[in-house]
Design a protein around this motif. Structure first.
Motif, PDB file in Angstrom:
ATOM      1  N   GLY A  46       0.786  -1.230   0.000  1.00  0.00           N
ATOM      2  CA  GLY A  46       0.000   0.000   0.000  1.00  0.00           C
ATOM      3  C   GLY A  46       0.813   1.273   0.000  1.00  0.00           C
ATOM      4  N   THR A  47       2.149   1.169   0.089  1.00  0.00           N
ATOM      5  CA  THR A  47       3.004   2.354   0.089  1.00  0.00           C
ATOM      6  C   THR A  47       3.028   2.991  -1.291  1.00  0.00           C
ATOM      7  N   GLU A  48       2.816   4.293  -1.343  1.00  0.00           N
ATOM      8  CA  GLU A  48       2.877   5.039  -2.591  1.00  0.00           C
ATOM      9  C   GLU A  48       4.125   5.903  -2.612  1.00  0.00           C
ATOM     10  N   LEU A  49       4.846   5.891  -3.718  1.00  0.00           N
ATOM     11  CA  LEU A  49       6.044   6.714  -3.884  1.00  0.00           C
ATOM     12  C   LEU A  49       6.061   7.296  -5.290  1.00  0.00           C
ATOM     13  N   GLU A  50       6.871   8.336  -5.449  1.00  0.00           N
ATOM     14  CA  GLU A  50       7.099   8.927  -6.765  1.00  0.00           C
ATOM     15  C   GLU A  50       8.497   8.530  -7.223  1.00  0.00           C
ATOM     16  N   LEU A  51       8.593   7.875  -8.375  1.00  0.00           N
ATOM     17  CA  LEU A  51       9.859   7.352  -8.877  1.00  0.00           C
ATOM     18  C   LEU A  51      10.205   7.963 -10.235  1.00  0.00           C
ATOM     19  N   LYS A  52      11.515   8.095 -10.464  1.00  0.00           N
ATOM     20  CA  LYS A  52      11.977   8.483 -11.786  1.00  0.00           C
ATOM     21  C   LYS A  52      11.867   7.290 -12.733  1.00  0.00           C
ATOM     22  N   GLU A  53      11.885   7.579 -14.033  1.00  0.00           N
ATOM     23  CA  GLU A  53      11.775   6.501 -15.017  1.00  0.00           C
ATOM     24  C   GLU A  53      12.952   5.545 -14.914  1.00  0.00           C
ATOM     25  N   GLN A  54      14.125   6.084 -14.562  1.00  0.00           N
ATOM     26  CA  GLN A  54      15.317   5.252 -14.472  1.00  0.00           C
ATOM     27  C   GLN A  54      15.253   4.279 -13.295  1.00  0.00           C
TER      28      GLN A  54
END
Length: 622
Positions: A46-54
């Motif tokens: 359930g953890t949401e994060l913002e990630l780069k494409e790399q």
């Protein structure tokens, strides 16, 4: 305009890297922000994060762990068990997984000497694992070096996993937005005779990313460098006028020779040296600061209350012996000039020494590469001369205790000018209110170790000038104003102002104590009744107690106290209300900085927090 191509679409199942490691978990893409170029993903827990494409890869190429297990049952597994790369990689990865309470991605290989092919395998199930000791990893490193040449790539792979696990353990809060080419930095292996600390230092990157620029960026730094000293000069000259109305023409600039007084400079230097002597005395508690990015906790001598008590005794003895402290009022401009010169010299020293500081000793906010901005904001986080912490000393000692000394001198100056046997009610209230504020801060000196100034801001002109000049020469403006502009108060007015002050102080102290206790030990049984929101960093956000009423209850208490400080001066002029106005601007700006930093650090957890605690500083009363 051509829209940027989005590689992963909403609903895609991909492998996302966990912050601070090379470990990947199965995640689902929730969306893509074209402005920040970041994907929002959700993990299985359930953890949401913002990630780069790399930091995202296709599921293709990752194999299930079950296939890896079937290969590990081969006879070669039994013969080479102690040096199996899968075994050592699991040990190294488990240290990282323990920090994030998730099962590490295991890279398993066929360990036969005849087969040197490396195949990646992934475990996507999230569950806790046991933490292994650093000594085991060190021992495995030594054993791996004895392998044949065809296992060299495995040794490098294992060493990288260990270094990243150490890095995540030591860095504390993290967010992928700050990460820059994590795989580019090559860690150095520890030699058998090297201490573990030196191995960590060798693995540290040579540069660190810079945080977003504050205070108007590079152009803003030029403005503040000129404006702040000019404003201090303005309020001092304005407060010395018979009619300090702000609608009048600005006060004339006095001759340049009136700014300088050698005796004033000597007085300031002696005061700073006296406070430094009290600081280094082996009296009081040695407190630990919050963990740095390297994992180190610095120690601080928190004997501020002892320092102000000794200072009060020395000042009382000096007055009894005939010392004329009204000199401070009559030479207020010269004292401010001398302190300004010292703050500039200190800032230059701090900037020069920061050029030789290690990368892990630099503050993220003062590492922009622009000389003027970095000089203003401060590059080095905790500059020290041996165990003498320059930032902590300036933050809590000469300026803060000097604030009380100046207020006391203004009370004596008022009595002398108006031939009074005692200070006026207004002067007494201002002195007592601000003395209580300072004494409380020094009594709870350990709490400042969890503040933004100590934890995040570098030590440069902004803090050096603020601590040595801004605090003692602008926060004393109410007392300075009352010397020439007395304001009579009735007894009911005194009672009302005192009540307001006590309410503000209660809110300020209780909320700060709750915050400090939670930051230092979230599992404290005394705090078990508090509700929290977990975040991907491993920390939690308070949403009950004082911090469930508004997001900054300590700011609310501060504002109420600021109001109580200004009310004794009356409403004839706006100048003594400067502190109230300034403080509102300061807190609004600091709240904006907090919002930006927390949203970047905590992601969707912060959005949930904002929905739960809706009001920033002032609660809505129904």
């Amino acid at each position: 305009m051509k829209m940027p191509t989005v590689k992963y679409q909403k609903g895609d199942t991909v492998m996302g890297r966990w912050p601070g490691s090379s470990l990947y978990y199965q995640v689902k893409v929730l969306g893509f922000d074209s402005k920040s170029q970041l994907y929002t993903v959700i993990y299985k827990d359930g953890t949401e994060l913002e990630l780069k494409e790399q930091d995202i890869k296709n599921v293709t190429g990752f194999q299930t762990r079950s296939r890896s297990r079937s290969r590990s049952r081969s006879p070669g597994r039994r013969r080479s068990r102690s040096r199996s790369p899968a075994r050592t990689t699991r040990r190294s990865s488990s240290r990282t997984a323990a920090a994030v309470a998730a099962t590490a991605i295991t890279e398993s290989t066929q360990s036969s000497r005849r087969d040197t092919r490396l195949k990646d395998t992934v475990e996507v199930r999230l569950s806790p694992v046991e933490q292994t000791k650093a000594a085991e990893n060190s021992s495995n490193n030594k054993h791996e070096k004895k392998e044949e040449n065809n296992t060299a790539s495995k040794v490098i792979e294992k060493s990288e996993a260990k270094v990243e696990a150490e890095s995540e353990k030591n860095q504390g809060p993290y967010n992928l937005r700050r990460r820059k080419a994590d795989g580019d930095a090559k860690p150095a292996e520890a030699k058998p005779d090297q201490p573990e600390k030196k191995a960590k230092e060798a693995a540290a990157p040579s540069t660190i990313p810079s945080a977003p620029l504050d205070f108007g960026g590079k152009i803003g730094a030029y403005f503040w460098l000129l404006f702040l000293p000019a404003w201090v000069l303005f309020v001092i000259l304005q407060g010395n006028l018979t009619d300090p109305s702000l609608i009048n023409a600005p006060p004339p600039l006095p001759p340049l020779d009136t700014f300088w007084d050698a005796q004033a400079l000597c007085f300031v230097i002696l005061w700073i040296l006296f406070q430094a002597l009290l600081y280094i005395l082996p009296v009081g508690k040695l407190s630990e600061g919050m963990p740095l990015r390297s994992g180190v906790r610095l120690k601080y001598r928190t004997n501020g209350f002892f320092a102000i008590m000794v200072s009060a005794i020395v000042v009382a003895v000096a007055v009894h012996q005939g010392a004329d402290l009204t000199y401070i009022h009559s030479h207020f401009l010269q004292l401010a000039t001398a302190t300004f010169i010292i703050s500039v010299l200190l800032s230059i020293y701090l900037y020069v020494r920061s050029r030789y500081a290690a990368s892990e000793e630099l503050a993220l906010g003062g590492n922009s590469g622009n000389v003027v901005y970095d000089f203003f904001k401060g590059r080095e986080l905790n500059p020290r001369i041996k165990n003498f912490d320059l930032k902590f000393f300036c933050e809590m000692r000469p300026g803060l205790i000097g604030w009380c000394l100046i207020n006391f001198a203004m009370a004596l100056a008022e009595m002398k000018k108006h031939n009074l046997d005692a200070p006026s009610y207004a002067m007494i209230l201002v002195n007592l209110f601000q003395l209580l504020y300072v004494v409380d801060g020094l009594w709870n000196e350990e709490a400042i170790l969890t503040t933004m100034d100590l934890m995040h801001d570098g030590f440069g002109f902004m803090l050096a000038f603020g601590d040595l000049v801004w605090v003692p020469f602008t926060y004393t403006l109410q007392a300075y104003y009352l010397v020439l502009h007395p304001n009579a108060l009735s007894l009911p007015a005194v009672i009302a102002i005192v009540t307001l002050k006590l309410i503000g102080f209660y809110i300020f102290r209780k909320s700060n104590s709750e915050k400090n206790a939670f930051r230092r030990n979230p599992s404290n049984p005394k705090l078990s009744h508090l509700k929290t929101i977990p975040t991907a960093t491993g920390k939690s956000l308070l949403v009950s107690g004082w911090w469930g009423v508004v997001r900054h209850p300590n700011y609310l208490g501060d504002l109420i106290m600021a109001l109580a400080w200004s009310l004794p001066c009356g409403f004839s002029h706006l100048l003594p209300w400067y502190y109230m106005i300034y403080f509102i601007i300061l807190l609004v700006h600091r709240d904006s900085r907090d919002m930006s930093e927390c949203r970047r650090k905590y992601g969707s957890a912060w959005d949930e927090y904002c929905r739960t605690v809706r009001y920033r500083i002032i609660p809505r009363v129904y």
